[in-house]
Design an enzyme around this catalytic site. Structure first.
Site, PDB file in Angstrom:
ATOM      1  N   HIS A 162       0.841  -1.194   0.000  1.00 30.51           N
ATOM      2  CA  HIS A 162       0.000   0.000   0.000  1.00 30.51           C
ATOM      3  C   HIS A 162       0.874   1.241   0.000  1.00 30.51           C
ATOM      4  CE1 HIS A 162      -2.710   2.993   2.207  1.00 30.51           C
ATOM      5  NE2 HIS A 162      -3.338   2.741   1.068  1.00 30.51           N
ATOM      6  N   SER A 163       0.605   2.167  -0.926  1.00 33.78           N
ATOM      7  CA  SER A 163       1.212   3.493  -0.912  1.00 33.78           C
ATOM      8  C   SER A 163       2.748   3.400  -0.971  1.00 33.78           C
ATOM      9  CB  SER A 163       0.723   4.249   0.334  1.00 33.78           C
ATOM     10  OG  SER A 163       0.969   5.619   0.234  1.00 33.78           O
TER      11      SER A 163
END
Length: 222
Positions: free
Chosen positions: A75-76
């Site tokens: 994520h991210s």
């Protein structure tokens, strides 16, 4: 059955995947939700000496410990260390799933891939070497080592050695421009990628948990 290795974003620990990990385990899979060194552990003060290579090593260790093929998801910020780790362990990583995340090319950094707004946030960590967590983050979140955002990704190969590459793009960034809009433009028309534009904010684990679970399970299917 598949092993899922999940890599969190800035300031967060493996706890951000708790609900998702439970769903994947209920489907019969093994899940290792990582808490990267010096990030996302409220009992351990963050260390400004930690850099991207430290986090790459965290992910590589998880890959080396996995039993069988891995679906590696990040994520991210987590897209940075997962990409470099996958480059070093292509025989282990079967599929890559980016959850509104960076997909670096050789030599790129989080700073070079973001806009002025994101770089201003990173710049707040210049004096201490730690980028401050944002006020709306979970109470378990911590400040994040700036060096992880400024050290380049070192990649020897492309991502074509992995069977499946999936990108999940969150369309709702409110008044802000997504820092991943250029990544979307690069991958959207690439036939080697499966790209999904989701009606969700950046925290896909919170906004679209069932859709996220299903997309990860689909990535595991051969």
């Amino acid at each position: 059955m598949t092993t899922f290795v999940l890599v969190p974003g800035m300031c967060h620990g493996g706890w951000c995947f708790d609900d998702l990990a439970a769903e994947l385990r209920a489907a019969g899979h093994t899940v290792n939700a990582l808490t990267l060194t010096s990030v996302g552990d409220p009992d351990t003060p963050p260390d400004p000496a930690v850099d991207l290579e430290t986090h790459v090593a965290d992910v590589v260790r998880a890959l080396d410990a996995a039993d069988g093929p891995v679906v590696l998801a990040g994520h991210s910020y987590g897209g940075l260390p997962m990409t470099v780790a996958a480059d070093r362990r292509p025989e282990t990583v079967d599929a890559l799933v980016y959850l509104d995340a960076f997909v670096p090319r050789d030599g790129e950094t989080a700073r070079t891939m973001t806009d002025d707004h994101e770089r201003a946030w990173y710049g707040e960590g210049r004096a201490t070497g730690l980028v401050p967590k944002l006020p709306f983050f979970d109470a378990r979140a911590t400040d994040h080592p700036l060096a992880t955002l400024e050290q380049p990704a070192v990649l020897a190969h492309g991502l074509e050695r992995h069977r499946k590459r999936v990108y999940l793009y969150a369309k709702d960034w409110g008044a802000l421009t997504s820092p991943f809009v250029d990544t979307l433009a690069r991958l959207r028309d690439d036939p080697a990628w499966s790209v999904h534009e989701l009606d969700a904010a950046h925290n896909l684990m919170r906004d679209v948990p069932e859709q996220l679970r299903d997309l990860l399970l689909d990535a595991a299917r051969r």
